[in-house]
Design a protein around this motif. Structure first.
Motif, short mmCIF file in Angstrom:
data_model
loop_
_atom_site.label_atom_id
_atom_site.label_comp_id
_atom_site.label_asym_id
_atom_site.label_seq_id
_atom_site.Cartn_x
_atom_site.Cartn_y
_atom_site.Cartn_z
N LEU A 55 67.00 -10.23 21.37
CA LEU A 55 67.43 -11.39 20.77
C LEU A 55 66.61 -12.58 21.07
O LEU A 55 66.05 -12.60 22.05
CB LEU A 55 68.81 -11.94 21.59
N PRO A 56 65.80 -12.78 19.92
CA PRO A 56 66.09 -12.65 18.63
C PRO A 56 65.74 -11.42 18.00
O PRO A 56 64.84 -10.65 18.57
CB PRO A 56 65.34 -13.81 17.62
N ARG A 57 66.47 -10.91 16.89
CA ARG A 57 66.17 -9.57 16.42
C ARG A 57 64.72 -9.25 15.92
O ARG A 57 64.21 -8.21 16.00
CB ARG A 57 67.09 -9.03 15.36
N THR A 58 64.02 -10.33 15.29
CA THR A 58 62.88 -10.43 14.77
C THR A 58 61.97 -11.05 15.98
O THR A 58 62.07 -12.19 16.17
CB THR A 58 62.72 -11.20 13.65
N LEU A 59 61.47 -10.21 16.45
CA LEU A 59 60.30 -10.73 17.68
C LEU A 59 59.37 -11.67 17.27
O LEU A 59 58.47 -11.48 16.12
CB LEU A 59 59.51 -9.46 18.37
N PRO A 60 59.03 -12.67 18.04
CA PRO A 60 58.30 -13.84 17.67
C PRO A 60 56.87 -13.32 17.78
O PRO A 60 56.64 -12.28 18.88
CB PRO A 60 58.71 -14.91 18.72
N THR A 61 55.72 -13.88 17.31
CA THR A 61 54.43 -13.56 17.40
C THR A 61 53.63 -14.30 18.46
O THR A 61 52.43 -13.82 18.96
CB THR A 61 53.65 -13.55 16.11
N ASN A 62 54.48 -15.21 18.77
CA ASN A 62 53.70 -16.13 19.89
C ASN A 62 54.06 -15.43 21.36
O ASN A 62 55.14 -14.99 21.79
CB ASN A 62 54.54 -17.41 20.06
N GLU A 63 52.93 -15.29 22.01
CA GLU A 63 53.24 -14.49 23.41
C GLU A 63 53.78 -15.38 24.45
O GLU A 63 54.23 -14.68 25.48
CB GLU A 63 51.60 -14.10 23.90
N GLU A 64 53.82 -16.51 24.32
CA GLU A 64 54.49 -17.45 25.09
C GLU A 64 55.84 -17.40 25.00
O GLU A 64 56.53 -17.96 25.96
CB GLU A 64 53.84 -18.97 25.02
N ALA A 65 56.45 -16.99 23.75
CA ALA A 65 57.99 -17.05 23.66
C ALA A 65 58.71 -16.05 24.64
O ALA A 65 58.06 -14.89 25.01
CB ALA A 65 57.95 -16.68 22.19
#
Length: 110
Positions: A55-65
């Protein structure tokens, strides 16, 4: 990609774990300098094979997230699947009135 360590950590923490994308990338492909949507799709597939969802289903590309990793077969995992189904039904107009009162959860589960 071997997410056995993450799967074990999720199990130890009662089916849910909050981790950074940097942590996930370390196990997915430490030689990569950046996360990409393509790599994230592969990560999602590898996690699914371990019985995990995010969660979220679509993973963020920001490594800090940070993301939550959840066991698919847990009560929370089933609730996430249900939320995703409801969000999809709302998106196609089958449950139009739900978006007014629950916009945040519908947005997060897409």
């Amino acid at each position: 990609m071997d997410f056995t360590v993450l799967a074990n950590a999720v199990e130890v923490d009662h089916g849910i774990k909050r981790v950074s994308m940097r942590f996930i990338k370390r196990y997915a492909d430490p030689s990569r300098t950046r996360l990409s949507p393509e790599l994230n799709k592969k990560i999602t597939q590898a996690l699914s094979e371990q019985g995990l969802v995010t969660l979220p289903r679509t993973l963020p590309t920001n490594e800090e997230a940070f993301v939550f990793v959840v066991q698919k077969d847990s009560v929370l995992g089933e609730a996430l699947d249900l939320c995703a189904a409801i969000a999809l039904m709302t998106k196609v107009g089958l449950l139009a009135d739900l978006e007014e009162g629950h916009a945040r959860i519908i947005t997060e589960s897409r």
